[in-house]
Write a protein that holds these residues in place. Structure first.
Motif, mmCIF file in Angstrom:
data_model
loop_
_atom_site.group_PDB
_atom_site.id
_atom_site.type_symbol
_atom_site.label_atom_id
_atom_site.label_comp_id
_atom_site.label_asym_id
_atom_site.label_seq_id
_atom_site.Cartn_x
_atom_site.Cartn_y
_atom_site.Cartn_z
ATOM 1 N N TYR A 75 0.824 -1.234 -0.266
ATOM 2 C CA TYR A 75 0.029 0.126 -0.095
ATOM 3 C C TYR A 75 0.945 1.256 0.137
ATOM 4 C CZ TYR A 75 -3.360 3.504 1.719
ATOM 5 O OH TYR A 75 -4.451 4.382 1.877
ATOM 6 N N ASP A 76 1.891 1.092 0.694
ATOM 7 C CA ASP A 76 2.722 2.310 0.819
ATOM 8 C C ASP A 76 3.614 2.630 -0.646
ATOM 9 O OD1 ASP A 76 2.199 2.974 3.519
ATOM 10 O OD2 ASP A 76 3.932 1.753 4.365
ATOM 11 N N LEU A 77 3.945 1.516 -1.436
ATOM 12 C CA LEU A 77 4.399 1.750 -2.596
ATOM 13 C C LEU A 77 3.450 2.253 -3.723
ATOM 14 C CD1 LEU A 77 6.272 -1.809 -3.350
ATOM 15 C CD2 LEU A 77 7.193 0.479 -3.234
ATOM 16 N N TYR A 78 2.155 1.962 -3.385
ATOM 17 C CA TYR A 78 0.948 2.373 -4.220
ATOM 18 C C TYR A 78 0.799 3.785 -4.208
ATOM 19 C CZ TYR A 78 -3.563 3.058 -6.374
ATOM 20 O OH TYR A 78 -4.700 3.742 -6.980
ATOM 21 N N ARG A 79 1.098 4.240 -2.866
ATOM 22 C CA ARG A 79 0.708 5.798 -2.474
ATOM 23 C C ARG A 79 1.737 6.441 -3.015
ATOM 24 N NH1 ARG A 79 -0.724 6.497 3.702
ATOM 25 N NH2 ARG A 79 1.165 5.135 3.930
ATOM 26 N N THR A 80 2.760 5.991 -3.559
ATOM 27 C CA THR A 80 3.571 6.712 -4.222
ATOM 28 C C THR A 80 3.480 7.423 -5.775
ATOM 29 O OG1 THR A 80 5.310 5.114 -4.985
ATOM 30 C CG2 THR A 80 5.574 5.658 -2.837
ATOM 31 N N ILE A 81 2.516 6.761 -6.257
ATOM 32 C CA ILE A 81 2.239 7.002 -7.862
ATOM 33 C C ILE A 81 1.191 8.052 -7.788
ATOM 34 C CG2 ILE A 81 2.921 4.736 -8.102
ATOM 35 C CD1 ILE A 81 0.123 3.937 -8.855
ATOM 36 N N GLN A 89 -6.779 8.996 -3.507
ATOM 37 C CA GLN A 89 -5.996 9.406 -2.058
ATOM 38 C C GLN A 89 -6.959 9.358 -1.079
ATOM 39 O OE1 GLN A 89 -4.482 13.730 -2.147
ATOM 40 N NE2 GLN A 89 -3.187 13.165 -0.729
ATOM 41 N N GLY A 90 -6.567 8.560 -0.039
ATOM 42 C CA GLY A 90 -7.526 8.579 1.209
ATOM 43 C C GLY A 90 -8.300 7.396 1.342
ATOM 44 N N GLY A 95 -9.727 -0.076 1.028
ATOM 45 C CA GLY A 95 -9.794 0.380 -0.493
ATOM 46 C C GLY A 95 -8.530 -0.111 -1.536
ATOM 47 N N PHE A 96 -7.543 -0.152 -0.995
ATOM 48 C CA PHE A 96 -6.514 -0.590 -1.704
ATOM 49 C C PHE A 96 -6.457 -2.257 -1.858
ATOM 50 C CE2 PHE A 96 -2.138 -2.778 -1.524
ATOM 51 C CZ PHE A 96 -1.782 -2.435 -3.002
#
Length: 361
Positions: A75-81, A89-90, A95-96
Motif C-alpha cells: 500500500y505504501d508503494l502504491y501511494r507513491t504513484i 487519495q485517502g 480500498g487498496f
C-alpha cells in the motif's frame, strides 16, 4: 517449418487422428483461458485496478500478501504513484485491497495459462503425440505467451510515470494486440487439426473475396477500440449515431501532425472506432446473408451465420456501453464479446479456405 496437417505420419491414421484431436482440444482450452484473460484485463482497466501492484515478481508474486506488514508495504508503494494522489487519495488500506485482488487474479490467471500450456506440451512431446510439423508452432506459441507477460509489465510500468493516472494507450494496444494474436493462433491451429481437409463448397469462391476484408476490418476495429479504452474516449460523446450533433465531430483533425489524431485525439479515436465497427458490421451481415442464400448446410454456412450474429450483438453492446457512459460490467462484456467476434471471423476464413489444387498424374 510451417505446420501442415497433411504431412506424412508414420502412425496409423486412426492414432494420428486421435492425437490431432487431443492436441486440438488442449489448444482450445488454452484459447478459452486467454479469452477469460482478456475479460479480466478489461475489468482491471475499467476499475482502475491495473496499477495496484507495483512489482513484477513472476515467482514470488504468485502468493498474495500473507501478513498485515506486507499489505502495508504494498500500500505504501502504491501511494507513491500519481493514480493514488489524483484518483484514490485517502481510500485507505481496505480500498487498496479491493483493487489489489482483481489485478492479482489477472496476473495469477496469466501464470495458470502458462502452466496449462507448458505441462501438456511436455506430456504430448515426450509421448510422441505432437502431430508432424507442429512442434515449431507450439514452441512459438509458448514464447508468445511469455512475451505477453513481459509486455503486460511494460504496459503497467508506464502508469507509474509522473504525469499519468493510467497506462500508455500505445502500450495497452500492443498488449491487447498480442493477446489477440495469441488467441487467433491457438484457434486457427486447433481448427486445422480438427478440420485438416479443405472442403469448402464451390459456392464459397466469391464469398472469399469479401470474407478477408471483413476480417481485416474486425481486427482494425478491435485495435481502434484499444485506443478508445486507453484514452477513456468512451466517456465523451455519449450519443448515437451523431457525435455532439455532428456526423464527424468538430476537432477531428485538431492535432498536428495529422497522424496523432488517429491515436491521441479523443474525438477522432472514438469516431474511427465507430466507423470501423460499422463497416465491419455491415460486411459481416452481408456475408451472413449471402452465405445463407448460396451455401449448402455445413461448416462454412454455420460459421458465416455465427459471425453475423455475434457482430450484431457486439455492435449493440458497443452502442449501449457508449450511451450508459461505460459502466465497468458492460465495458468488460463488450471487450469479451470482441474476442468472440474474432473467433467467428477466423472460423469463417478457415471454413472458406481455397481447396488445394489436385496434383497432375
Amino acid at each position: 517449418m510451417p505446420f501442415d496437417p497433411h504431412a506424412p505420419d508414420a502412425l496409423p491414421e486412426s492414432r494420428a487422428r486421435r492425437d490431432r484431436h487431443a492436441v486440438a482440444r488442449w489448444l482450445l482450452l488454452v484459447a478459452g483461458m486467454v479469452w477469460i484473460m482478456v475479460a479480466l484485463g478489461g475489468a482491471t482497466r475499467l476499475t482502475g485496478s491495473g496499477l495496484s501492484i507495483m512489482e513484477w515478481a513472476p515467482l514470488s508474486g504468485t502468493l498474495p500478501p500473507l501478513s498485515h506488514g506486507e499489505w502495508q508495504r504494498l500500500y505504501d508503494l502504491y501511494r507513491t504513484i500519481p493514480q493514488y494522489a489524483l484518483v484514490n487519495q485517502g481510500f485507505g488500506l481496505e480500498g487498496f485491497q479491493q483493487i489489489f485482488w482483481l489485478e492479482w487474479t489477472h496476473r495469477l490467471w496469466g501464470r495458470l495459462i502458462g502452466l496449462a500450456f507448458l505441462l501438456p506440451l511436455v506430456w504430448f512431446w515426450v509421448r510422441g503425440r505432437v502431430p508432424a510439423g507442429l512442434k515449431p508452432r507450439l514452441v512459438l506459441l509458448f514464447l508468445l505467451g511469455g512475451a505477453q507477460g513481459a509486455v503486460g509489465w511494460f504496459m503497467v510500468y508506464s502508469g507509474f510515470e509522473a504525469d499519468r493516472t493510467a497506462v500508455s494507450p500505445y502500450r495497452l494496444v500492443v498488449h491487447l494486440g498480442l493477446a489477440l494474436l495469441l488467441f487467433g493462433m491457438l484457434i486457427w491451429t486447433a481448427m486445422s487439426l480438427l478440420h485438416p481437409e479443405r472442403d469448402a463448397p464451390p459456392e464459397a469462391r466469391p464469398l472469399r473475396r469479401l470474407a478477408h476484408p471483413v476480417a481485416g476490418l474486425v481486427v482494425l476495429a478491435m485495435l481502434a477500440g484499444g485506443f478508445v479504452a486507453g484514452l477513456k474516449a468512451g466517456l465523451d460523446y455519449n450519443t448515437y449515431p451523431l457525435m455532439d450533433g455532428r456526423l464527424v465531430p468538430a476537432g477531428y483533425g485538431l492535432l498536428q501532425p495529422f497522424w496523432r489524431n488517429l491515436t491521441e485525439n479523443v474525438a477522432a479515436v472514438q469516431f474511427n472506432h465507430r466507423l470501423l465497427a460499422t463497416l465491419a458490421g455491415l460486411g459481416a451481415l452481408a456475408l451472413a446473408a449471402w452465405g445463407a442464400r448460396v451455401l449448402p448446410a455445413g461448416r462454412a454456412r454455420t460459421a458465416l451465420l455465427a459471425l453475423g450474429g455475434v457482430v450484431a450483438l457486439q455492435y449493440g453492446l458497443g452502442v449501449a456501453t457508449l450511451l450508459l457512459v461505460v459502466p465497468a460490467w458492460l465495458g468488460t462484456l463488450h471487450q469479451s464479446v470482441a474476442v468472440g467476434v474474432l473467433a467467428a471471423a477466423l472460423a469463417s476464413l478457415h471454413a472458406l479456405r481455397r481447396p488445394k489444387p489436385v496434383a497432375a498424374a
